[in-house]
Design a protein around this motif. Structure first.
Motif, PDB file in Angstrom:
ATOM      1  N   ASN A 165       0.813  -1.221   0.000  1.00  0.00           N
ATOM      2  CA  ASN A 165       0.000   0.000   0.000  1.00  0.00           C
ATOM      3  C   ASN A 165       0.842   1.265   0.000  1.00  0.00           C
ATOM      4  O   ASN A 165       0.314   2.353   0.238  1.00  0.00           O
ATOM      5  CB  ASN A 165      -0.921   0.020   1.224  1.00  0.00           C
ATOM      6  CG  ASN A 165      -1.921  -1.095   1.219  1.00  0.00           C
ATOM      7  OD1 ASN A 165      -2.384  -1.506   0.164  1.00  0.00           O
ATOM      8  ND2 ASN A 165      -2.260  -1.598   2.386  1.00  0.00           N
TER       9      ASN A 165
ATOM     10  N   TYR B 147      -9.993   5.929   3.076  1.00  0.00           N
ATOM     11  CA  TYR B 147      -9.673   4.787   2.211  1.00  0.00           C
ATOM     12  C   TYR B 147      -8.335   4.170   2.614  1.00  0.00           C
ATOM     13  O   TYR B 147      -8.195   2.944   2.625  1.00  0.00           O
ATOM     14  CB  TYR B 147      -9.653   5.210   0.738  1.00  0.00           C
ATOM     15  CG  TYR B 147      -9.406   4.056  -0.182  1.00  0.00           C
ATOM     16  CD1 TYR B 147     -10.357   3.051  -0.334  1.00  0.00           C
ATOM     17  CD2 TYR B 147      -8.208   3.931  -0.882  1.00  0.00           C
ATOM     18  CE1 TYR B 147     -10.136   1.957  -1.157  1.00  0.00           C
ATOM     19  CE2 TYR B 147      -7.973   2.850  -1.709  1.00  0.00           C
ATOM     20  CZ  TYR B 147      -8.936   1.868  -1.846  1.00  0.00           C
ATOM     21  OH  TYR B 147      -8.705   0.789  -2.651  1.00  0.00           O
TER      22      TYR B 147
ATOM     23  N   TRP C 102      -8.948   2.037   5.570  1.00  0.00           N
ATOM     24  CA  TRP C 102      -9.605   0.797   5.158  1.00  0.00           C
ATOM     25  C   TRP C 102      -8.598  -0.175   4.542  1.00  0.00           C
ATOM     26  O   TRP C 102      -8.595  -1.357   4.843  1.00  0.00           O
ATOM     27  CB  TRP C 102     -10.730   1.105   4.170  1.00  0.00           C
ATOM     28  CG  TRP C 102     -11.412  -0.129   3.666  1.00  0.00           C
ATOM     29  CD1 TRP C 102     -11.217  -0.748   2.474  1.00  0.00           C
ATOM     30  CD2 TRP C 102     -12.376  -0.913   4.359  1.00  0.00           C
ATOM     31  NE1 TRP C 102     -12.010  -1.861   2.382  1.00  0.00           N
ATOM     32  CE2 TRP C 102     -12.736  -1.988   3.536  1.00  0.00           C
ATOM     33  CE3 TRP C 102     -12.987  -0.800   5.607  1.00  0.00           C
ATOM     34  CZ2 TRP C 102     -13.657  -2.943   3.907  1.00  0.00           C
ATOM     35  CZ3 TRP C 102     -13.909  -1.760   5.967  1.00  0.00           C
ATOM     36  CH2 TRP C 102     -14.234  -2.804   5.129  1.00  0.00           C
ATOM     37  N   ARG C 103      -7.725   0.332   3.667  1.00  0.00           N
ATOM     38  CA  ARG C 103      -6.713  -0.522   3.040  1.00  0.00           C
ATOM     39  C   ARG C 103      -5.734  -1.077   4.072  1.00  0.00           C
ATOM     40  O   ARG C 103      -5.268  -2.208   3.963  1.00  0.00           O
ATOM     41  CB  ARG C 103      -5.933   0.244   1.965  1.00  0.00           C
ATOM     42  CG  ARG C 103      -6.683   0.434   0.685  1.00  0.00           C
ATOM     43  CD  ARG C 103      -7.057  -0.869   0.035  1.00  0.00           C
ATOM     44  NE  ARG C 103      -5.876  -1.673  -0.252  1.00  0.00           N
ATOM     45  CZ  ARG C 103      -5.890  -2.910  -0.701  1.00  0.00           C
ATOM     46  NH1 ARG C 103      -7.024  -3.512  -0.925  1.00  0.00           N
ATOM     47  NH2 ARG C 103      -4.783  -3.561  -0.926  1.00  0.00           N
TER      48      ARG C 103
ATOM     49  N   TRP D 134      -7.627  -3.888   5.720  1.00  0.00           N
ATOM     50  CA  TRP D 134      -7.771  -4.983   4.761  1.00  0.00           C
ATOM     51  C   TRP D 134      -6.466  -5.770   4.637  1.00  0.00           C
ATOM     52  O   TRP D 134      -6.454  -6.996   4.664  1.00  0.00           O
ATOM     53  CB  TRP D 134      -8.196  -4.432   3.405  1.00  0.00           C
ATOM     54  CG  TRP D 134      -8.356  -5.497   2.362  1.00  0.00           C
ATOM     55  CD1 TRP D 134      -7.405  -5.926   1.471  1.00  0.00           C
ATOM     56  CD2 TRP D 134      -9.516  -6.282   2.116  1.00  0.00           C
ATOM     57  NE1 TRP D 134      -7.905  -6.926   0.681  1.00  0.00           N
ATOM     58  CE2 TRP D 134      -9.210  -7.166   1.061  1.00  0.00           C
ATOM     59  CE3 TRP D 134     -10.782  -6.322   2.676  1.00  0.00           C
ATOM     60  CZ2 TRP D 134     -10.118  -8.075   0.561  1.00  0.00           C
ATOM     61  CZ3 TRP D 134     -11.686  -7.232   2.163  1.00  0.00           C
ATOM     62  CH2 TRP D 134     -11.347  -8.093   1.128  1.00  0.00           C
ATOM     63  N   THR D 135      -5.363  -5.056   4.514  1.00  0.00           N
ATOM     64  CA  THR D 135      -4.061  -5.700   4.358  1.00  0.00           C
ATOM     65  C   THR D 135      -3.646  -6.407   5.652  1.00  0.00           C
ATOM     66  O   THR D 135      -3.105  -7.510   5.603  1.00  0.00           O
ATOM     67  CB  THR D 135      -2.998  -4.668   3.954  1.00  0.00           C
ATOM     68  OG1 THR D 135      -3.435  -4.023   2.755  1.00  0.00           O
ATOM     69  CG2 THR D 135      -1.656  -5.298   3.709  1.00  0.00           C
TER      70      THR D 135
END
Length: 156
Positions: free
Chosen positions: A34, A53, A56-57, A60-61
């Protein structure tokens, strides 16, 4: 009882007595994947949407986990709803190690598995630390699994 129900009962009984899968390796996807997004969010930090965002990433990662057992590769992902993908090791045909310049600089890489699985013919393990050693571990586990199950790979 008919023949199919006897066979089903035999398979269930065999599954109950099958040895537990032994975990060989487990890791999460590296946040280095990322890096470009984080840089963009740093440059546009006054906007709310890119920062949300990026958060969120990050989640998620961090929740994307790879686990290699002696029988299968498990991939868990998702933040709110967890999804688990399972790949039987004897289905792996080929593997390669790749990586971007940034991933190589920080000691990470991508392992790409070519499989005979219908649902996931290509599996990519992204931003794995020490990718060459993990790829060798996967290769050894695939070979042992094929020998244990008596499966051969044929090129057509």
């Amino acid at each position: 009882m008919d023949n199919s129900s006897l066979q089903s009962m035999a398979e269930l009984n065999q599954a109950r007595h099958a040895p537990e899968a032994r975990e060989l390796w487990s890791d999460t996807e590296g946040q280095i994947s990322n890096a470009g997004l984080y840089l963009l969010c740093l440059l546009t930090f006054w906007l709310v949407v890119p920062v949300l965002y990026a958060g969120w990433r990050y989640l998620w990662t961090a929740r994307h986990r790879y686990t290699l057992t002696d029988q299968r590769l498990l991939i868990e992902s998702g933040v709110l709803v967890r999804d688990m993908e399972s790949l039987e090791l004897y289905r792996v045909r080929d593997l390669s190690v790749q990586g971007t310049l940034l991933q190589t600089l920080v000691g990470r890489g991508r392992i790409v598995l070519q499989t005979t699985d219908v649902t996931t013919p290509v599996v990519s393990l992204n931003a794995i630390s020490n990718a060459k050693a993990v790829a060798q571990l996967v290769r050894d586990a695939v070979e042992r699994c094929r020998v244990d199950k008596g499966v051969r790979a044929f090129d057509v």
